[in-house]
Design an enzyme around this catalytic site. Structure first.
Site, PDB file in Angstrom:
ATOM      1  N   ASP A 114     -14.947  -2.279   8.586  1.00 59.17           N
ATOM      2  CA  ASP A 114     -15.879  -3.300   9.057  1.00 59.17           C
ATOM      3  C   ASP A 114     -16.457  -2.878  10.403  1.00 59.17           C
ATOM      4  O   ASP A 114     -15.894  -2.025  11.098  1.00 59.17           O
ATOM      5  CB  ASP A 114     -15.196  -4.662   9.171  1.00 59.17           C
ATOM      6  CG  ASP A 114     -14.080  -4.663  10.199  1.00 59.17           C
ATOM      7  OD1 ASP A 114     -14.301  -5.194  11.296  1.00 59.17           O
ATOM      8  OD2 ASP A 114     -12.995  -4.119   9.923  1.00 59.17           O
TER       9      ASP A 114
ATOM     10  N   ARG B 209       0.842  -1.198   0.000  1.00 56.46           N
ATOM     11  CA  ARG B 209       0.000   0.000   0.000  1.00 56.46           C
ATOM     12  C   ARG B 209       0.877   1.248   0.000  1.00 56.46           C
ATOM     13  O   ARG B 209       0.528   2.265  -0.598  1.00 56.46           O
ATOM     14  CB  ARG B 209      -0.932  -0.025   1.210  1.00 56.46           C
ATOM     15  CG  ARG B 209      -1.884   1.179   1.337  1.00 56.46           C
ATOM     16  CD  ARG B 209      -2.753   1.375   0.102  1.00 56.46           C
ATOM     17  NE  ARG B 209      -3.582   0.248  -0.216  1.00 56.46           N
ATOM     18  CZ  ARG B 209      -4.791   0.016   0.295  1.00 56.46           C
ATOM     19  NH1 ARG B 209      -5.289   0.839   1.182  1.00 56.46           N
ATOM     20  NH2 ARG B 209      -5.491  -1.030  -0.084  1.00 56.46           N
TER      21      ARG B 209
ATOM     22  N   ARG C  42      13.646  -6.278   4.244  1.00 54.23           N
ATOM     23  CA  ARG C  42      12.498  -7.088   4.674  1.00 54.23           C
ATOM     24  C   ARG C  42      11.234  -6.765   3.881  1.00 54.23           C
ATOM     25  O   ARG C  42      10.116  -7.027   4.334  1.00 54.23           O
ATOM     26  CB  ARG C  42      12.239  -6.921   6.177  1.00 54.23           C
ATOM     27  CG  ARG C  42      13.356  -7.448   7.055  1.00 54.23           C
ATOM     28  CD  ARG C  42      13.116  -7.117   8.526  1.00 54.23           C
ATOM     29  NE  ARG C  42      14.186  -7.657   9.351  1.00 54.23           N
ATOM     30  CZ  ARG C  42      14.096  -8.774  10.072  1.00 54.23           C
ATOM     31  NH1 ARG C  42      12.978  -9.474  10.055  1.00 54.23           N
ATOM     32  NH2 ARG C  42      15.119  -9.186  10.806  1.00 54.23           N
TER      33      ARG C  42
ATOM     34  N   GLU D  67      -8.144  -0.893  16.265  1.00 55.72           N
ATOM     35  CA  GLU D  67      -7.067  -1.164  15.311  1.00 55.72           C
ATOM     36  C   GLU D  67      -5.901  -1.753  16.095  1.00 55.72           C
ATOM     37  O   GLU D  67      -6.100  -2.239  17.201  1.00 55.72           O
ATOM     38  CB  GLU D  67      -6.712   0.085  14.510  1.00 55.72           C
ATOM     39  CG  GLU D  67      -6.464   1.344  15.317  1.00 55.72           C
ATOM     40  CD  GLU D  67      -5.057   1.421  15.866  1.00 55.72           C
ATOM     41  OE1 GLU D  67      -4.121   1.561  15.076  1.00 55.72           O
ATOM     42  OE2 GLU D  67      -4.881   1.353  17.095  1.00 55.72           O
TER      43      GLU D  67
ATOM     44  N   GLU E 134      -2.232  -0.450  16.090  1.00 52.81           N
ATOM     45  CA  GLU E 134      -0.932   0.212  16.067  1.00 52.81           C
ATOM     46  C   GLU E 134      -0.827   1.556  16.784  1.00 52.81           C
ATOM     47  O   GLU E 134       0.261   1.949  17.222  1.00 52.81           O
ATOM     48  CB  GLU E 134      -0.484   0.433  14.609  1.00 52.81           C
ATOM     49  CG  GLU E 134      -0.081  -0.810  13.853  1.00 52.81           C
ATOM     50  CD  GLU E 134      -1.251  -1.551  13.236  1.00 52.81           C
ATOM     51  OE1 GLU E 134      -1.120  -2.758  13.008  1.00 52.81           O
ATOM     52  OE2 GLU E 134      -2.308  -0.928  13.001  1.00 52.81           O
TER      53      GLU E 134
END
Length: 233
Positions: free
Chosen positions: A204, A25, A44, A179, A181
């Site tokens: 959602d 993204r 990574r 969420e 984070e």
């Protein structure tokens, strides 16, 4: 100046960094919204890019999922690359009774079931909060763009699949969305004396089972990006 997780050289990262969870993204954002883009990190596969948005320099980099992952990447950006502001951009589950699909939520604060803040050995419970400057700018930008913005508390959960998925107690306390984070990002920003904000698009609603399709997520994501990009200094 490379770190174990970031190959960027000093000066390659802008003072404002947008952080979606998904590194792909991040690449999409760079290719869609920025000009004169360069890639500064592939370690990574946590891709990082710097480019221009309306003449302002801005970076975008993946954070991975969960507080431990964004904890690593945001710490290095603040402490080793002199980043001033990090804006987390991602999806969240709607909890508040007036929060629905496609809504844009700004996390004024971030409740959590994580033990991340224990490392600071504070004589009490730390309340992770957003930068008022960034929050105010986001509110002003949303109004100017005609994008409704809801502001309040988030829940940063360490678990995506939980044995106790009930959120009624958090809803009772006014939490708008869940969420994974924001609380860790806000802690790192506070520790470094820098700024952070979490913007979430509601994808959602756990209580009803409603969720957006991939196409619908893309449309609501665009509104979130319009607001987030206006925060670049």
């Amino acid at each position: 100046m490379a770190t174990p997780h970031n190959a960027a050289k000093k000066g390659e990262i802008a003072q404002t960094v947008l952080m979606p969870g998904d590194p792909l993204r991040a690449r999409f954002i760079a290719e869609t919204y920025l000009t004169d883009v360069t890639c500064y990190n592939t370690v990574r596969n946590m891709l990082g890019f710097t480019g221009l948005y309306r003449g302002k320099r801005v970076s975008v980099q993946g954070s991975g999922m969960g507080i431990p992952s964004i904890g690593i990447y945001s710490y290095e950006l603040f402490e080793f690359y002199d980043v001033r502001s990090i804006i987390r951009i991602g999806t969240a589950g709607g909890l508040g009774k007036n929060v629905g699909l496609r809504d844009l939520v700004a996390g004024m604060g971030a409740c959590t079931n994580s033990n991340f803040a224990a490392q600071y050995r504070l004589p009490g419970t730390f309340a992770p909060i957003a930068s008022w400057r960034l929050l105010k700018k986001a509110d002003e930008a949303a109004k100017a763009l005609g994008v409704p913005l809801k502001v309040g508390n988030l829940l940063s959960s360490d678990t995506f699949y939980s044995d106790d998925p009930e959120h009624e107690k958090w809803i009772q306390m006014g939490v708008l969305a869940v969420e994974m984070e924001a609380a860790g990002l806000y802690c790192n920003a506070a520790h470094a004396g820098r700024e952070a904000l979490c913007l979430c698009s509601i994808s959602d609603v756990p209580a009803t089972g409603e969720s957006l399709s991939a196409q619908e997520r893309q449309e609501s994501f665009h509104d979130m990006m319009k607001v987030a990009l206006e925060l670049a200094d």
